[in-house]
Design a protein around this motif. Structure first.
Motif, PDB file in Angstrom:
ATOM      1  N   GLN A 151     -32.422  -0.199  -0.230  1.00  0.00           N
ATOM      2  CA  GLN A 151     -32.453  -1.489  -0.901  1.00  0.00           C
ATOM      3  C   GLN A 151     -33.884  -1.994  -0.936  1.00  0.00           C
ATOM      4  N   VAL A 152     -34.350  -2.272  -2.136  1.00  0.00           N
ATOM      5  CA  VAL A 152     -35.702  -2.774  -2.320  1.00  0.00           C
ATOM      6  C   VAL A 152     -35.594  -4.229  -2.742  1.00  0.00           C
ATOM      7  N   THR A 153     -36.254  -5.074  -2.006  1.00  0.00           N
ATOM      8  CA  THR A 153     -36.231  -6.492  -2.355  1.00  0.00           C
ATOM      9  C   THR A 153     -37.599  -6.881  -2.895  1.00  0.00           C
ATOM     10  N   PRO A 154     -37.611  -7.661  -3.943  1.00  0.00           N
ATOM     11  CA  PRO A 154     -38.907  -8.064  -4.512  1.00  0.00           C
ATOM     12  C   PRO A 154     -39.616  -9.032  -3.574  1.00  0.00           C
ATOM     13  N   ASP A 155     -40.931  -9.076  -3.706  1.00  0.00           N
ATOM     14  CA  ASP A 155     -41.687 -10.055  -2.941  1.00  0.00           C
ATOM     15  C   ASP A 155     -41.276 -11.448  -3.404  1.00  0.00           C
ATOM     16  N   VAL A 156     -40.995 -12.280  -2.471  1.00  0.00           N
ATOM     17  CA  VAL A 156     -40.583 -13.642  -2.801  1.00  0.00           C
ATOM     18  C   VAL A 156     -41.792 -14.554  -2.634  1.00  0.00           C
ATOM     19  N   VAL A 157     -42.090 -15.271  -3.699  1.00  0.00           N
ATOM     20  CA  VAL A 157     -43.198 -16.217  -3.648  1.00  0.00           C
ATOM     21  C   VAL A 157     -42.586 -17.606  -3.649  1.00  0.00           C
ATOM     22  N   THR A 158     -42.873 -18.338  -2.613  1.00  0.00           N
ATOM     23  CA  THR A 158     -42.327 -19.690  -2.542  1.00  0.00           C
ATOM     24  C   THR A 158     -43.220 -20.636  -3.323  1.00  0.00           C
ATOM     25  N   PRO A 159     -42.620 -21.484  -4.119  1.00  0.00           N
ATOM     26  CA  PRO A 159     -43.440 -22.413  -4.900  1.00  0.00           C
ATOM     27  C   PRO A 159     -44.115 -23.446  -4.005  1.00  0.00           C
ATOM     28  N   VAL A 160     -45.272 -23.840  -4.425  1.00  0.00           N
ATOM     29  CA  VAL A 160     -46.001 -24.869  -3.684  1.00  0.00           C
ATOM     30  C   VAL A 160     -45.420 -26.217  -4.073  1.00  0.00           C
ATOM     31  N   GLU A 161     -45.168 -27.047  -3.108  1.00  0.00           N
ATOM     32  CA  GLU A 161     -44.463 -28.300  -3.365  1.00  0.00           C
ATOM     33  C   GLU A 161     -45.236 -29.265  -4.252  1.00  0.00           C
ATOM     34  N   SER A 162     -46.546 -29.256  -4.188  1.00  0.00           N
ATOM     35  CA  SER A 162     -47.313 -30.208  -4.990  1.00  0.00           C
ATOM     36  C   SER A 162     -47.416 -29.784  -6.440  1.00  0.00           C
ATOM     37  N   GLY A 163     -47.056 -28.546  -6.749  1.00  0.00           N
ATOM     38  CA  GLY A 163     -47.163 -28.068  -8.123  1.00  0.00           C
ATOM     39  C   GLY A 163     -48.469 -27.340  -8.380  1.00  0.00           C
ATOM     40  N   ILE A 164     -49.485 -27.595  -7.570  1.00  0.00           N
ATOM     41  CA  ILE A 164     -50.761 -26.904  -7.742  1.00  0.00           C
ATOM     42  C   ILE A 164     -50.859 -25.817  -6.684  1.00  0.00           C
ATOM     43  N   PHE A 165     -51.117 -24.609  -7.143  1.00  0.00           N
ATOM     44  CA  PHE A 165     -51.248 -23.488  -6.218  1.00  0.00           C
ATOM     45  C   PHE A 165     -52.660 -23.429  -5.658  1.00  0.00           C
ATOM     46  N   ALA A 166     -53.643 -23.577  -6.541  1.00  0.00           N
ATOM     47  CA  ALA A 166     -55.048 -23.521  -6.110  1.00  0.00           C
ATOM     48  C   ALA A 166     -55.893 -24.346  -7.080  1.00  0.00           C
ATOM     49  N   GLU A 167     -56.995 -24.825  -6.553  1.00  0.00           N
ATOM     50  CA  GLU A 167     -57.940 -25.554  -7.394  1.00  0.00           C
ATOM     51  C   GLU A 167     -59.343 -25.167  -6.960  1.00  0.00           C
ATOM     52  N   TYR A 168     -60.187 -24.825  -7.954  1.00  0.00           N
ATOM     53  CA  TYR A 168     -61.548 -24.419  -7.642  1.00  0.00           C
ATOM     54  C   TYR A 168     -62.459 -24.943  -8.747  1.00  0.00           C
ATOM     55  N   LYS A 169     -63.404 -25.785  -8.378  1.00  0.00           N
ATOM     56  CA  LYS A 169     -64.371 -26.375  -9.302  1.00  0.00           C
ATOM     57  C   LYS A 169     -63.686 -26.973 -10.531  1.00  0.00           C
ATOM     58  N   GLY A 170     -62.638 -27.714 -10.276  1.00  0.00           N
ATOM     59  CA  GLY A 170     -61.951 -28.398 -11.367  1.00  0.00           C
ATOM     60  C   GLY A 170     -60.911 -27.543 -12.083  1.00  0.00           C
ATOM     61  N   LEU A 171     -60.864 -26.259 -11.808  1.00  0.00           N
ATOM     62  CA  LEU A 171     -59.884 -25.376 -12.425  1.00  0.00           C
ATOM     63  C   LEU A 171     -58.625 -25.399 -11.574  1.00  0.00           C
ATOM     64  N   LYS A 172     -57.522 -25.821 -12.158  1.00  0.00           N
ATOM     65  CA  LYS A 172     -56.262 -25.917 -11.425  1.00  0.00           C
ATOM     66  C   LYS A 172     -55.366 -24.738 -11.810  1.00  0.00           C
ATOM     67  N   ILE A 173     -54.842 -24.080 -10.797  1.00  0.00           N
ATOM     68  CA  ILE A 173     -53.928 -22.953 -11.007  1.00  0.00           C
ATOM     69  C   ILE A 173     -52.570 -23.398 -10.498  1.00  0.00           C
ATOM     70  N   TYR A 174     -51.577 -23.365 -11.375  1.00  0.00           N
ATOM     71  CA  TYR A 174     -50.259 -23.890 -11.044  1.00  0.00           C
ATOM     72  C   TYR A 174     -49.251 -22.822 -10.620  1.00  0.00           C
ATOM     73  N   ARG A 175     -49.629 -21.568 -10.657  1.00  0.00           N
ATOM     74  CA  ARG A 175     -48.728 -20.495 -10.220  1.00  0.00           C
ATOM     75  C   ARG A 175     -49.461 -19.618  -9.217  1.00  0.00           C
ATOM     76  N   PRO A 176     -48.721 -19.006  -8.342  1.00  0.00           N
ATOM     77  CA  PRO A 176     -49.352 -18.069  -7.402  1.00  0.00           C
ATOM     78  C   PRO A 176     -50.019 -16.912  -8.167  1.00  0.00           C
ATOM     79  N   VAL A 177     -51.181 -16.557  -7.713  1.00  0.00           N
ATOM     80  CA  VAL A 177     -51.918 -15.434  -8.318  1.00  0.00           C
ATOM     81  C   VAL A 177     -52.346 -14.489  -7.197  1.00  0.00           C
ATOM     82  N   PRO A 178     -52.663 -13.253  -7.552  1.00  0.00           N
ATOM     83  CA  PRO A 178     -53.110 -12.305  -6.523  1.00  0.00           C
ATOM     84  C   PRO A 178     -54.420 -12.763  -5.871  1.00  0.00           C
TER      85      PRO A 178
END
Length: 103
Positions: A67-94
């Motif tokens: 049985q292979v289970t996919p990696d589960v990515v939990t959503p970030v509660e604030s809606g923003i995953f990352a922010e760098y120099k004004g660039l907002k990333i709303y989904r998990p990225v590698p």
């Protein structure tokens, strides 16, 4: 001359002793001493016992369920995953993507 039947009986006897020793939790050395079995013979029969078990599991023609289970990515509660120099990333990225962005 040894007959095939006596060899089969010896094999069954030794395999039963190997199973008994494993279930007892007793050391091989003390188990062999108690039953008068030379340790060299014990390891020979133990190897044959293990080979027999491997062969019996491989010869049944069945598959093992994997049985292979996919990696589960939990959503970030604030809606923003990352922010760098004004660039907002709303989904998990590698992590490699974030390293490239920063570098």
């Amino acid at each position: 001359m040894r007959t095939k039947k006596s060899q089969v009986n010896k094999e069954e006897y030794m395999f039963s002793l190997i199973a008994e020793q494993a279930a007892s939790g007793q050391s091989i050395k003390s188990f062999c001493a108690r039953h008068g079995i030379p340790s060299g013979n014990w390891f020979y029969w133990q190897k044959r016992y293990q080979q027999r078990n491997v062969e019996s599991h491989n010869d049944n023609g069945s598959f093992t369920l994997l049985q292979v289970t996919p990696d589960v990515v939990t959503p970030v509660e604030s809606g923003i995953f990352a922010e760098y120099k004004g660039l907002k990333i709303y989904r998990p990225v590698p992590a490699s993507f974030l390293k490239e962005l920063i570098g």
